[in-house]
Design a protein around this motif. Sequence first.
Motif, PDB file in Angstrom:
ATOM      1  N   GLY A  88       0.798  -1.226   0.000  1.00  0.00           N
ATOM      2  CA  GLY A  88       0.000   0.000   0.000  1.00  0.00           C
ATOM      3  C   GLY A  88       0.826   1.269   0.000  1.00  0.00           C
ATOM      4  N   PRO A  89       0.288   2.328   0.635  1.00  0.00           N
ATOM      5  CA  PRO A  89       0.978   3.616   0.648  1.00  0.00           C
ATOM      6  C   PRO A  89       2.382   3.568   1.260  1.00  0.00           C
ATOM      7  N   ALA A  90       2.665   2.569   2.095  1.00  0.00           N
ATOM      8  CA  ALA A  90       4.020   2.459   2.663  1.00  0.00           C
ATOM      9  C   ALA A  90       5.058   2.278   1.552  1.00  0.00           C
ATOM     10  N   LEU A  91       4.654   1.668   0.453  1.00  0.00           N
ATOM     11  CA  LEU A  91       5.575   1.496  -0.679  1.00  0.00           C
ATOM     12  C   LEU A  91       6.074   2.850  -1.170  1.00  0.00           C
ATOM     13  N   GLN A  92       5.157   3.801  -1.214  1.00  0.00           N
ATOM     14  CA  GLN A  92       5.528   5.136  -1.693  1.00  0.00           C
ATOM     15  C   GLN A  92       6.565   5.759  -0.767  1.00  0.00           C
ATOM     16  N   GLU A  93       6.370   5.559   0.530  1.00  0.00           N
ATOM     17  CA  GLU A  93       7.301   6.158   1.487  1.00  0.00           C
ATOM     18  C   GLU A  93       8.694   5.547   1.360  1.00  0.00           C
ATOM     19  N   TRP A  94       8.739   4.234   1.228  1.00  0.00           N
ATOM     20  CA  TRP A  94      10.054   3.585   1.065  1.00  0.00           C
ATOM     21  C   TRP A  94      10.701   4.028  -0.249  1.00  0.00           C
ATOM     22  N   ALA A  95       9.906   4.099  -1.300  1.00  0.00           N
ATOM     23  CA  ALA A  95      10.461   4.488  -2.601  1.00  0.00           C
ATOM     24  C   ALA A  95      11.016   5.907  -2.542  1.00  0.00           C
ATOM     25  N   ALA A  96      10.307   6.778  -1.834  1.00  0.00           N
ATOM     26  CA  ALA A  96      10.748   8.171  -1.743  1.00  0.00           C
ATOM     27  C   ALA A  96      12.108   8.278  -1.053  1.00  0.00           C
ATOM     28  N   GLU A  97      12.464   7.293  -0.263  1.00  0.00           N
ATOM     29  CA  GLU A  97      13.776   7.292   0.399  1.00  0.00           C
ATOM     30  C   GLU A  97      14.889   6.878  -0.564  1.00  0.00           C
ATOM     31  N   GLY A  98      14.496   6.409  -1.746  1.00  0.00           N
ATOM     32  CA  GLY A  98      15.512   6.032  -2.743  1.00  0.00           C
ATOM     33  C   GLY A  98      16.153   4.678  -2.513  1.00  0.00           C
ATOM     34  N   VAL A  99      15.561   3.847  -1.680  1.00  0.00           N
ATOM     35  CA  VAL A  99      16.197   2.558  -1.361  1.00  0.00           C
ATOM     36  C   VAL A  99      15.654   1.379  -2.170  1.00  0.00           C
ATOM     37  N   LEU A 100      14.566   1.606  -2.912  1.00  0.00           N
ATOM     38  CA  LEU A 100      13.953   0.480  -3.622  1.00  0.00           C
ATOM     39  C   LEU A 100      14.449   0.369  -5.065  1.00  0.00           C
ATOM     40  N   ALA A 101      14.562  -0.878  -5.514  1.00  0.00           N
ATOM     41  CA  ALA A 101      14.996  -1.131  -6.892  1.00  0.00           C
ATOM     42  C   ALA A 101      13.829  -0.911  -7.855  1.00  0.00           C
ATOM     43  N   ASN A 102      14.173  -0.497  -9.060  1.00  0.00           N
ATOM     44  CA  ASN A 102      13.188  -0.313 -10.121  1.00  0.00           C
ATOM     45  C   ASN A 102      12.948  -1.667 -10.799  1.00  0.00           C
ATOM     46  N   LEU A 103      11.711  -2.135 -10.767  1.00  0.00           N
ATOM     47  CA  LEU A 103      11.416  -3.458 -11.340  1.00  0.00           C
ATOM     48  C   LEU A 103      10.943  -3.386 -12.789  1.00  0.00           C
ATOM     49  N   ASP A 104      11.020  -2.217 -13.384  1.00  0.00           N
ATOM     50  CA  ASP A 104      10.527  -2.054 -14.756  1.00  0.00           C
ATOM     51  C   ASP A 104      11.122  -3.021 -15.785  1.00  0.00           C
ATOM     52  N   PRO A 105      12.435  -3.334 -15.694  1.00  0.00           N
ATOM     53  CA  PRO A 105      12.955  -4.271 -16.701  1.00  0.00           C
ATOM     54  C   PRO A 105      12.143  -5.568 -16.751  1.00  0.00           C
ATOM     55  N   VAL A 106      11.806  -6.136 -15.595  1.00  0.00           N
ATOM     56  CA  VAL A 106      10.985  -7.354 -15.579  1.00  0.00           C
ATOM     57  C   VAL A 106       9.540  -7.026 -15.946  1.00  0.00           C
ATOM     58  N   ALA A 107       9.020  -5.973 -15.339  1.00  0.00           N
ATOM     59  CA  ALA A 107       7.602  -5.635 -15.526  1.00  0.00           C
ATOM     60  C   ALA A 107       7.285  -5.323 -16.991  1.00  0.00           C
ATOM     61  N   LYS A 108       8.212  -4.628 -17.643  1.00  0.00           N
ATOM     62  CA  LYS A 108       7.988  -4.272 -19.051  1.00  0.00           C
ATOM     63  C   LYS A 108       8.088  -5.508 -19.930  1.00  0.00           C
ATOM     64  N   ALA A 109       9.138  -6.327 -19.679  1.00  0.00           N
ATOM     65  CA  ALA A 109       9.346  -7.533 -20.490  1.00  0.00           C
ATOM     66  C   ALA A 109       8.143  -8.471 -20.386  1.00  0.00           C
ATOM     67  N   GLU A 110       7.532  -8.505 -19.212  1.00  0.00           N
ATOM     68  CA  GLU A 110       6.396  -9.424 -19.009  1.00  0.00           C
ATOM     69  C   GLU A 110       5.048  -8.733 -19.157  1.00  0.00           C
ATOM     70  N   ASN A 111       5.072  -7.458 -19.443  1.00  0.00           N
ATOM     71  CA  ASN A 111       3.846  -6.685 -19.670  1.00  0.00           C
ATOM     72  C   ASN A 111       2.868  -6.709 -18.479  1.00  0.00           C
ATOM     73  N   TRP A 112       3.398  -6.391 -17.316  1.00  0.00           N
ATOM     74  CA  TRP A 112       2.571  -6.405 -16.104  1.00  0.00           C
ATOM     75  C   TRP A 112       1.356  -5.492 -16.223  1.00  0.00           C
ATOM     76  N   ASP A 113       1.517  -4.393 -16.967  1.00  0.00           N
ATOM     77  CA  ASP A 113       0.387  -3.460 -17.107  1.00  0.00           C
ATOM     78  C   ASP A 113      -0.851  -4.167 -17.633  1.00  0.00           C
ATOM     79  N   ALA A 114      -0.631  -5.134 -18.516  1.00  0.00           N
ATOM     80  CA  ALA A 114      -1.768  -5.850 -19.105  1.00  0.00           C
ATOM     81  C   ALA A 114      -2.230  -7.008 -18.220  1.00  0.00           C
TER      82      ALA A 114
END
Length: 416
Positions: A88-114
Amino acid sequence: MVRLSKLATAVALLVAGTAAIAGEVEVLHWWTSGGEAKSVGELKKIMQEKGNTWKDFAVAGGGGDNAMTVLKSRVVSGNAPAAAQIKGPALQEWAAEGVLANLDPVAKAENWDALLPKVVADIMKYKGNYIAAPVNVHRVNWMWANAAVLKKAGVAGAPKTWPEFFAAADKVKKAGLIAVAHGGQNWQDFTVFESVVLGTGGAKFYNDALVKLDQKALTSATMTKSLETFRKVHGYVDPASPGRDWNLATAMVIQEKAAFQFMGDWAKGEFTSAGKVPGKDYICAAAPGTDNAYTFNVDSFAMFKLKDAAAQKAQADLASSIMGVQFQEIFNLNKGSIPVRLNMDMSKFDDCAKLSAKDFVATSKAGSLLPSIAHGMAVPPAAAGAIQDAVSQFWNDDKISVADGVKNIAKAAKTQ
Ligand code: GAL
């Protein structure tokens, strides 16, 4: 709940931290009950099949409050795990600290949006990039009932309204059994509370009061009525409840000691692992008055930035496994939840899961699909934590009047 203000130096510490062992993923979670452990065991198996080493980092405590405290201290000391259950919203707080990895390479390759409902994909993203992999959809507004106990007490089926519920609970009491199995821990009190608010005020009221934190709604007559009902439910809980774990409360229902439990469908994981069958041994029904609404709780794993290439590869494997068809089916069959991935074959799932899947879609269309506040989906951790405390104080102390309970909760909702 997490407060991230002290994490400023964490990124630097993390990057400087020791490199992880090749192919190892250390995974922080709080899945320690029978059904939960079985479920997370399936993820471990899949990761091992891919040649990775699973390092289990389980922190006991339903709802995850303990796990989040431990996570914070690990990150602050520069020793973050590869992955952690954050939602939930806690994800946003952790991300704002700059400590989380960007998962887009996997998410894009597997088309998570769809592959994901938009409401879920949005929660998993920070500034448009995926920062977490979603596991499941839990429904929170359930009521579990033991069929034999209802029969013994002369209760015909699951009550649909709060007045019906109290009439049924009286019959159970008369039959010498416990009406409501409840674990007296703050997050469990909060879980019951949100279902009572939803059942009393309806979806719009829930959204105004517990998602928007609108002061007018929080101080309204409907909130007064909700607290009156909430207090009344407390009257049906046995005196040994304080401190009890949620799965022990579920066990009371399974073992025919109690009639009802208000809990999300991770409770079904306990029924399942005890070999119980829905519709025969136990009944799953929406909490009174909440048939047409759905409070959702989506578990997800975020990955922390690691330098080591093998560790990064293992993280990518984990993200991909979590969204994979094989995991989505087997994990959710055990966990009591439904797959978060769209268009999954539901033929192996039971009637409770099928109802959940149907209602997820129907309530999403009707505007009554709502984030669970008790499970960190609705508001930032600081406000949720403060409201949770005020709710538990009211639940545990009959000397606090309903009027004061309303005031305390409304005040807590202002916490930032
Ligand atoms: C919830 C979590 C569920 C379940 C429950 C009890 O917060 O989302 O997956 O584990 O806690 O531990």
